[in-house]
Scaffold this active site. Structure first.
Site, PDB file in Angstrom:
ATOM      1  N   HIS A   1       0.844  -1.202   0.000  1.00 13.13           N
ATOM      2  CA  HIS A   1       0.000   0.000   0.000  1.00 13.13           C
ATOM      3  C   HIS A   1       0.879   1.252   0.000  1.00 13.13           C
ATOM      4  CE1 HIS A   1      -3.349  -2.643   1.937  1.00 13.13           C
ATOM      5  NE2 HIS A   1      -3.182  -2.875   0.659  1.00 13.13           N
TER       6      HIS A   1
HETATM    7  C1  FAD Z   1       0.911  -7.775  -4.938  1.00 18.25           C
HETATM    8  C2  FAD Z   1      -0.035  -6.625  -4.673  1.00 18.25           C
HETATM    9  C3  FAD Z   1      -1.285  -6.890  -4.125  1.00 18.25           C
HETATM   10  C4  FAD Z   1      -2.158  -5.836  -3.864  1.00 18.25           C
HETATM   11  N1  FAD Z   1      -3.433  -6.128  -3.458  1.00 18.25           N
HETATM   12  C5  FAD Z   1      -4.340  -5.118  -3.399  1.00 18.25           C
HETATM   13  C6  FAD Z   1      -5.721  -5.393  -3.246  1.00 18.25           C
HETATM   14  O1  FAD Z   1      -6.162  -6.534  -3.256  1.00 18.25           O
HETATM   15  N2  FAD Z   1      -6.572  -4.335  -3.115  1.00 18.25           N
HETATM   16  C7  FAD Z   1      -6.135  -3.050  -3.145  1.00 18.25           C
HETATM   17  O2  FAD Z   1      -6.946  -2.135  -2.958  1.00 18.25           O
HETATM   18  N3  FAD Z   1      -4.830  -2.768  -3.342  1.00 18.25           N
HETATM   19  C8  FAD Z   1      -3.940  -3.761  -3.522  1.00 18.25           C
HETATM   20  N4  FAD Z   1      -2.653  -3.476  -3.832  1.00 18.25           N
HETATM   21  C9  FAD Z   1      -2.259  -2.064  -3.932  1.00 18.25           C
HETATM   22  C10 FAD Z   1      -2.776  -1.398  -5.197  1.00 18.25           C
HETATM   23  O3  FAD Z   1      -2.654  -2.244  -6.319  1.00 18.25           O
HETATM   24  C11 FAD Z   1      -1.985  -0.100  -5.386  1.00 18.25           C
HETATM   25  O4  FAD Z   1      -2.214   0.726  -4.268  1.00 18.25           O
HETATM   26  C12 FAD Z   1      -2.392   0.659  -6.621  1.00 18.25           C
HETATM   27  O5  FAD Z   1      -2.285  -0.132  -7.786  1.00 18.25           O
HETATM   28  C13 FAD Z   1      -1.515   1.889  -6.754  1.00 18.25           C
HETATM   29  O6  FAD Z   1      -1.914   2.609  -7.885  1.00 18.25           O
HETATM   30  P1  FAD Z   1      -0.981   3.713  -8.501  1.00 18.25           P
HETATM   31  O7  FAD Z   1      -1.725   4.296  -9.651  1.00 18.25           O
HETATM   32  O8  FAD Z   1      -0.513   4.624  -7.425  1.00 18.25           O
HETATM   33  O9  FAD Z   1       0.337   2.988  -9.021  1.00 18.25           O
HETATM   34  P2  FAD Z   1       0.569   1.637  -9.801  1.00 18.25           P
HETATM   35  O10 FAD Z   1      -0.605   0.733  -9.728  1.00 18.25           O
HETATM   36  O11 FAD Z   1       1.877   1.132  -9.292  1.00 18.25           O
HETATM   37  O12 FAD Z   1       0.701   2.084 -11.328  1.00 18.25           O
HETATM   38  C14 FAD Z   1       1.808   2.773 -11.821  1.00 18.25           C
HETATM   39  C15 FAD Z   1       1.972   2.451 -13.301  1.00 18.25           C
HETATM   40  O13 FAD Z   1       3.006   3.259 -13.833  1.00 18.25           O
HETATM   41  C16 FAD Z   1       3.932   2.432 -14.523  1.00 18.25           C
HETATM   42  N5  FAD Z   1       5.257   3.064 -14.424  1.00 18.25           N
HETATM   43  C17 FAD Z   1       5.993   3.249 -13.308  1.00 18.25           C
HETATM   44  N6  FAD Z   1       7.131   3.890 -13.603  1.00 18.25           N
HETATM   45  C18 FAD Z   1       7.112   4.115 -14.915  1.00 18.25           C
HETATM   46  C19 FAD Z   1       8.000   4.775 -15.808  1.00 18.25           C
HETATM   47  N7  FAD Z   1       9.136   5.324 -15.385  1.00 18.25           N
HETATM   48  N8  FAD Z   1       7.654   4.846 -17.125  1.00 18.25           N
HETATM   49  C20 FAD Z   1       6.487   4.292 -17.563  1.00 18.25           C
HETATM   50  N9  FAD Z   1       5.600   3.684 -16.764  1.00 18.25           N
HETATM   51  C21 FAD Z   1       5.909   3.589 -15.461  1.00 18.25           C
HETATM   52  C22 FAD Z   1       3.859   1.104 -13.806  1.00 18.25           C
HETATM   53  O14 FAD Z   1       4.366   0.073 -14.629  1.00 18.25           O
HETATM   54  C23 FAD Z   1       2.370   1.006 -13.549  1.00 18.25           C
HETATM   55  O15 FAD Z   1       1.717   0.522 -14.704  1.00 18.25           O
HETATM   56  C24 FAD Z   1      -1.751  -4.497  -4.118  1.00 18.25           C
HETATM   57  C25 FAD Z   1      -0.524  -4.242  -4.691  1.00 18.25           C
HETATM   58  C26 FAD Z   1       0.340  -5.294  -4.989  1.00 18.25           C
HETATM   59  C27 FAD Z   1       1.665  -4.991  -5.630  1.00 18.25           C
END
Ligand code: FAD
Length: 478
Positions: free
Chosen positions: A411
């Site tokens: 998280h």
């Molecule tokens: C194993 C696991 C289990 C989880 N289980 C749950 C769950 O069941 N329920 C829940 O609510 N939350 C869960 N989470 C947490 C939830 O998935 C995250 O909080 C959420 O996805 C975060 O969203 P975000 O948009 O901040 O970043 P992210 O989902 O990390 O998305 C960021 C995106 O940007 C891309 N990116 C990063 N850097 C670059 C770059 N330099 N250039 C191009 N692209 C890039 C990444 O590849 C990714 O596609 C889990 C996470 C993990 C890893």
């Protein structure tokens, strides 16, 4: 990012960990967690974490959004306002709750089903130790200080993941104003003065530059968003100068304030009763005061296996068969994301802050004791074997075990948080302080980890950002 597709069933989520769909960051070793490094997984494909995660839908507690609104200085972030956002996003398939749940949104949410007897026993046990039971974690329970429920999930039919990417982006891939480019890693934001005008990236091994027709929005997650800002010269001036990066903007909050639920696997040898097959919890408990009105400190799921760190398994042994209470705790301490070198290809320095604050250790032991009482409750007795890890021992022994098994709940958030103070990076409309045309919309902007899992809050943040960007574009074109 990769174009690799994730498993359609979230039941196989453990296979994503350490795979090509995982950025596979490693945290710095910390003496507070027995000198260990933690595998700090984050999703690498389209949809990021939402495409590889456990598919739990947990929208955050009322107080989480009241805190966000207070820091942002904007009531459009309060709980009432966020209920509107969530109602618009959701189609809820559980007991009707018109005040809180949506019926026509693109994200399909349902209670986990069918509930296995093990998880029913967990909920029955939770009631015997004082937690009230609710119809959903995202209904009335999100307005109470404690409680338990069958958890909600973004899953359809017989268990197919319906991630936010599948629900929101995939249906629009044909739109002329949407281009999805995979295998491109962004390295830097491009500026004209203080105005963001594009990004530099490495695509298929070649440097490329993308120019923004309207705005630049970073949604790279709580590790990569601050990394890219730092590589662009936006962050704590001293840190940037120490790496020879010209300072474009001194924003001390960039990469600071890294937050998470610290996760502890509390493990018991299983008894004779059959455990559930898939490695996904179906029930959740919230409890404990977090110092804010009714805002729970602990979140706990359960699983039918021994979930513990490799170091803890080596030291304490791994019971088999076993069940685990997955205890997540909000922390007082915070971590940080910093650059190791000025080279964009180098992995960042990630300090988690797990158990840095002695009060966090005391609270973690308290959380473990609650799990222990629940494990020994009468409804859980058919599932309970004889051995526990670490076992019925002193608080100091429990603390030692927790240091050996502390890990991430995935998280990660808080590294470019909202606010108007010196530590804030964005304002209430996601604009980076001191810059034009640059917004952030991901978990980085959360001022602290929400009481539950973080996917749903990130989707709500994305929806709000989309509204703001569309409004601005309409006003420019009018
Ligand atoms: C194993 C696991 C289990 C989880 N289980 C749950 C769950 O069941 N329920 C829940 O609510 N939350 C869960 N989470 C947490 C939830 O998935 C995250 O909080 C959420 O996805 C975060 O969203 P975000 O948009 O901040 O970043 P992210 O989902 O990390 O998305 C960021 C995106 O940007 C891309 N990116 C990063 N850097 C670059 C770059 N330099 N250039 C191009 N692209 C890039 C990444 O590849 C990714 O596609 C889990 C996470 C993990 C890893």
């Amino acid at each position: 990012m990769t174009r690799t597709t994730a498993f359609p069933t979230p039941d196989r989520w453990p296979e994503n960990i350490g795979s090509e769909r995982d950025w596979g960051y490693l945290t710095e070793p910390s003496p507070r967690i027995a000198g260990r490094r933690v595998l700090y997984s984050m999703g690498k494909g389209l949809g990021g974490g939402s495409s590889i995660n456990v598919a739990v839908w947990s929208r955050g507690h009322r107080q989480d959004w009241e805190d966000f609104a207070e820091l942002a200085g904007d009531p459009r972030w309060n709980y009432r306002s966020m209920l509107d956002v969530y109602r618009r996003l959701e189609t809820w398939h559980g007991d009707p709750d018109i005040e809180r749940r949506g019926t026509e949104g693109p994200i399909h949410v349902r209670p986990a089903q069918p509930t296995h007897a093990f998880f029913s026993a967990m909920l029955d046990g939770a009631e015997t130790v004082g937690l009230d039971r609710y119809a959903s974690p995202n209904g009335e329970l999100a307005e109470r200080g404690s409680g338990c429920a069958v958890r909600d999930e973004t899953v359809e039919n017989v268990g197919t993941r319906r991630s936010p990417y599948r629900a929101l982006v995939a249906p629009r891939l044909h739109q002329r104003n949407l281009t999805v480019i995979t295998h491109a890693v962004v390295t830097e934001v491009v500026f004209d003065g203080n105005r963001a005008v594009g990004v530099k990236a490495v695509s298929e091994g070649r440097p490329v530059e993308f120019r923004a027709a309207c705005e630049v929005v970073l949604s790279l997650g709580a590790v990569q968003t601050p990394k890219i800002l730092l590589q662009s010269g936006i962050g704590p001036a001293g840190h940037l100068e120490s790496l020879g990066i010209p300072v474009r903007g001194n924003l001390p909050g960039v990469g600071s304030g890294l937050d998470d639920h610290v996760l502890f696997g509390c493990v018991w040898e299983a008894g004779k009763c059959e455990l559930p097959p898939p490695p996904r919890a179906q029930a959740v408990c919230f409890w404990g005061s977090d110092g804010r009105p009714e805002s729970p400190k602990f979140i706990m799921y359960s699983g039918a296996a021994a979930f513990m760190s490799p170091e803890a398994a080596a030291r304490y042994g791994r019971p088999d068969p076993a069940f685990t209470f997955l205890l997540g705790m909000r922390m007082r301490s915070r971590g940080s994301v910093r650059l190791r070198t000025a080279d964009p290809a180098s992995a960042p320095i990630i300090e988690t802050g797990y158990l840095d604050d002695p009060d966090d250790v005391r609270d973690a032991v308290e959380g473990y004791r609650f799990a222990e009482v629940l494990a020994h409750s009468q409804p859980m007795s058919p599932y309970l074997g004889t051995r526990a890890v670490p076992g019925g021992v002193s608080d100091a022994d429990v603390a030692a075990y927790l240091r050996h098994t502390a890990s991430t709940f995935w998280h990660q958030c808080g590294t470019a948080r909202v606010g108007t103070d010196e530590g804030a990076v964005i304002d209430a409309e996601f604009r980076v302080h001191g810059f034009d045309n640059l917004r952030i919309a991901d978990a980085s902007v959360l001022p602290r980890v929400t009481s539950g899992n973080t996917m749903a809050p990130c989707v709500a943040i994305g929806a709000r950002a989309a509204d703001l960007i569309r409004d601005r574009r309409n006003s420019v074109e009018a």
